[in-house]
Design a protein around this motif. Structure first.
Motif, PDB file in Angstrom:
ATOM      1  N   ARG A 130     -56.810  -1.328  36.411  1.00 56.87           N
ATOM      2  CA  ARG A 130     -56.241  -0.020  36.733  1.00 56.87           C
ATOM      3  C   ARG A 130     -56.980   1.093  35.992  1.00 56.87           C
ATOM      4  N   VAL A 131     -57.217   0.889  34.701  1.00 58.97           N
ATOM      5  CA  VAL A 131     -57.901   1.901  33.908  1.00 58.97           C
ATOM      6  C   VAL A 131     -59.297   2.157  34.449  1.00 58.97           C
ATOM      7  N   VAL A 132     -60.031   1.090  34.709  1.00 59.04           N
ATOM      8  CA  VAL A 132     -61.407   1.236  35.181  1.00 59.04           C
ATOM      9  C   VAL A 132     -61.446   1.947  36.532  1.00 59.04           C
ATOM     10  N   ALA A 133     -60.590   1.546  37.471  1.00 58.61           N
ATOM     11  CA  ALA A 133     -60.574   2.189  38.784  1.00 58.61           C
ATOM     12  C   ALA A 133     -60.177   3.650  38.675  1.00 58.61           C
ATOM     13  N   THR A 134     -59.201   3.959  37.819  1.00 53.20           N
ATOM     14  CA  THR A 134     -58.737   5.334  37.696  1.00 53.20           C
ATOM     15  C   THR A 134     -59.779   6.222  37.037  1.00 53.20           C
ATOM     16  N   VAL A 135     -60.388   5.755  35.973  1.00 57.94           N
ATOM     17  CA  VAL A 135     -61.443   6.547  35.328  1.00 57.94           C
ATOM     18  C   VAL A 135     -62.543   6.857  36.330  1.00 57.94           C
ATOM     19  N   ASP A 136     -62.983   5.846  37.086  1.00 58.25           N
ATOM     20  CA  ASP A 136     -64.032   6.068  38.065  1.00 58.25           C
ATOM     21  C   ASP A 136     -63.594   7.067  39.127  1.00 58.25           C
ATOM     22  N   ASN A 137     -62.355   6.956  39.593  1.00 55.79           N
ATOM     23  CA  ASN A 137     -61.881   7.820  40.668  1.00 55.79           C
ATOM     24  C   ASN A 137     -61.602   9.247  40.214  1.00 55.79           C
ATOM     25  N   LEU A 138     -61.356   9.471  38.942  1.00 54.93           N
ATOM     26  CA  LEU A 138     -61.095  10.835  38.474  1.00 54.93           C
ATOM     27  C   LEU A 138     -62.298  11.740  38.688  1.00 54.93           C
ATOM     28  N   GLY A 139     -63.482  11.161  38.759  1.00 56.61           N
ATOM     29  CA  GLY A 139     -64.674  11.947  39.029  1.00 56.61           C
ATOM     30  C   GLY A 139     -64.980  12.060  40.507  1.00 56.61           C
ATOM     31  N   ARG A 140     -64.103  11.551  41.350  1.00 60.36           N
ATOM     32  CA  ARG A 140     -64.308  11.556  42.795  1.00 60.36           C
ATOM     33  C   ARG A 140     -63.263  12.433  43.472  1.00 60.36           C
ATOM     34  N   ALA A 141     -63.346  12.497  44.793  1.00 60.11           N
ATOM     35  CA  ALA A 141     -62.435  13.361  45.545  1.00 60.11           C
ATOM     36  C   ALA A 141     -60.991  12.879  45.490  1.00 60.11           C
ATOM     37  N   HIS A 142     -60.785  11.580  45.366  1.00 60.61           N
ATOM     38  CA  HIS A 142     -59.430  11.029  45.412  1.00 60.61           C
ATOM     39  C   HIS A 142     -59.241   9.991  44.303  1.00 60.61           C
ATOM     40  N   ALA A 143     -58.048  10.019  43.695  1.00 58.20           N
ATOM     41  CA  ALA A 143     -57.677   9.018  42.695  1.00 58.20           C
ATOM     42  C   ALA A 143     -56.332   8.435  43.115  1.00 58.20           C
ATOM     43  N   PRO A 144     -56.334   7.410  43.987  1.00 56.42           N
ATOM     44  CA  PRO A 144     -55.075   6.876  44.519  1.00 56.42           C
ATOM     45  C   PRO A 144     -54.091   6.494  43.417  1.00 56.42           C
ATOM     46  N   SER A 145     -52.876   6.988  43.544  1.00 57.17           N
ATOM     47  CA  SER A 145     -51.890   6.790  42.477  1.00 57.17           C
ATOM     48  C   SER A 145     -51.470   5.337  42.333  1.00 57.17           C
ATOM     49  N   ARG A 146     -51.629   4.530  43.395  1.00 53.90           N
ATOM     50  CA  ARG A 146     -51.201   3.122  43.286  1.00 53.90           C
ATOM     51  C   ARG A 146     -52.044   2.347  42.281  1.00 53.90           C
ATOM     52  N   MET A 147     -53.212   2.893  41.902  1.00 50.01           N
ATOM     53  CA  MET A 147     -54.095   2.214  40.956  1.00 50.01           C
ATOM     54  C   MET A 147     -53.898   2.711  39.529  1.00 50.01           C
ATOM     55  N   TRP A 148     -53.113   3.748  39.321  1.00 48.89           N
ATOM     56  CA  TRP A 148     -53.012   4.350  37.998  1.00 48.89           C
ATOM     57  C   TRP A 148     -52.356   3.407  36.995  1.00 48.89           C
ATOM     58  N   PRO A 149     -52.747   3.501  35.715  1.00 47.55           N
ATOM     59  CA  PRO A 149     -52.186   2.620  34.690  1.00 47.55           C
ATOM     60  C   PRO A 149     -50.953   3.182  34.002  1.00 47.55           C
ATOM     61  N   VAL A 150     -50.403   4.268  34.525  1.00 49.72           N
ATOM     62  CA  VAL A 150     -49.244   4.887  33.872  1.00 49.72           C
ATOM     63  C   VAL A 150     -48.102   5.078  34.853  1.00 49.72           C
ATOM     64  N   GLN A 151     -46.899   5.247  34.328  1.00 50.91           N
ATOM     65  CA  GLN A 151     -45.727   5.472  35.147  1.00 50.91           C
ATOM     66  C   GLN A 151     -45.788   6.867  35.777  1.00 50.91           C
ATOM     67  N   PRO A 152     -45.156   7.055  36.930  1.00 49.66           N
ATOM     68  CA  PRO A 152     -45.169   8.378  37.567  1.00 49.66           C
ATOM     69  C   PRO A 152     -44.415   9.398  36.734  1.00 49.66           C
ATOM     70  N   THR A 153     -44.803  10.660  36.905  1.00 51.64           N
ATOM     71  CA  THR A 153     -44.098  11.732  36.211  1.00 51.64           C
ATOM     72  C   THR A 153     -42.712  11.901  36.809  1.00 51.64           C
ATOM     73  N   PRO A 154     -41.754  12.362  36.015  1.00 52.76           N
ATOM     74  CA  PRO A 154     -40.395  12.534  36.531  1.00 52.76           C
ATOM     75  C   PRO A 154     -40.280  13.770  37.418  1.00 52.76           C
ATOM     76  N   GLN A 155     -39.217  13.850  38.170  1.00 50.39           N
ATOM     77  CA  GLN A 155     -38.937  14.945  39.076  1.00 50.39           C
ATOM     78  C   GLN A 155     -40.033  15.087  40.132  1.00 50.39           C
TER      79      GLN A 155
END
Length: 298
Positions: free
Chosen positions: A121-146
């Motif tokens: 998850r970390v590796v995919a997210t770090v790579d995607n942060l520099g791209r157009a899209h960073a799909p949330s299903r791959m993120w290593p953290v819980q979603p923000t509230p509200q």
């Protein structure tokens, strides 16, 4: 982690048109960071908002993929030696979770981090942060509230509500409390797992720590808004009613909407939170960028 098809974690094709790792993940993914990435907080809305901003021209365009290297530019061995007996990547979740719990505390870990497939998850997210899209299903953290909220209603352009910034407060406090030196040392000890996951994404002759440094540099170049950011609803050509319109917002300013995903996440957090996140990113970069000392301009 049980073996799985790593295609899920591979980046989507780039569009041609217009923390230590845990810190980045907590920023990233926030950003994350770390991990992260940052990148750091999983967004509830696909994008969030635009208005007048001060941005360096290079911040508006994602850099091209790094060329294949003959060796790593940012050596990880100087930070700490790798653990001598690491588990296989597909079976590393238990050991990684134990080490994260020692570093962060089990309550904090459970509250903020998704440990299933954490390294991938970390590796995919770090790579995607520099791209157009960073799909949330791959993120290593819980979603923000509200949910994401705006100041207006309907389809007309509006602005991001100031109250959105509060959604990121707990994550930022968590990221700021991560002990940087021990976290970076743990990253180095586990680095062979991160490198293997990065190679599985399709980069057999590139190095994850170099990609991490490049993404951190890009995050530091994110624009810094001078006023409320304007957003608009993405048009949907269907008669079916949309029961979740808050996930359809995008930046009204095309230049902001064209930013890499990590920079857009930082903007969504609000000016004060973005400044706090960038301070963490700079501290992380000082430790993992072992090849040179240049920092992007403030």
């Amino acid at each position: 982690m049980p073996d799985q098809d790593t295609a899920e974690f591979r980046p989507a094709p780039e569009r041609t048109s217009p923390t230590p790792w845990i810190t980045l993940a907590a920023l990233v993914c926030a950003m994350a960071a770390g991990a992260a990435w940052w990148f750091w907080l999983r967004p509830v809305a696909p994008a969030a908002a635009p208005a007048p901003v001060a941005a360096a021209p290079e911040a508006l365009v994602a850099p091209p993929p790094a060329p294949e290297a003959s060796g790593p530019q940012n050596l990880i061995d100087a930070l700490a030696p790798p653990d001598a007996a690491l588990p296989a990547l597909a079976e590393s979740d238990k050991r990684v979770t134990e080490l994260l719990a020692e570093l962060l505390g089990r309550d904090q870990l459970t509250m903020f981090v998704l440990t299933d497939g954490f390294v991938r998850r970390v590796v995919a997210t770090v790579d995607n942060l520099g791209r157009a899209h960073a799909p949330s299903r791959m993120w290593p953290v819980q979603p923000t509230p509200q949910r994401f909220v705006v100041d207006g209603t309907g389809d007309a352009p509006t602005t991001v509500a100031a109250a959105n910034a509060a959604r990121y407060s707990a994550f930022l406090a968590f990221a700021e409390a991560v002990p940087m030196e021990p976290a970076v040392a743990l990253y180095a000890r586990l680095y062979p797992l991160f490198q293997q996951a990065y190679e599985e994404l399709g980069y057999p002759k590139r190095y994850f720590n170099d990609r991490l440094v490049a993404v951190l540099d890009q995050l530091l170049l994110a624009p810094e808004p001078r006023g409320p950011l304007q957003v608009k609803l993405t048009p949907v050509n269907t008669e079916v009613p949309n029961l979740r319109p808050w996930v359809r917002y995008e930046y009204a300013d095309p230049a902001l909407e064209a930013l890499p995903s990590g920079q857009k996440i930082l903007l969504r957090m609000g000016p004060a939170n973005e400044a706090r996140a960038k301070a963490l990113i700079r501290e992380l970069r000082k430790r993992v960028a072992t090849g040179e000392l240049h920092l992007p301009p403030r």
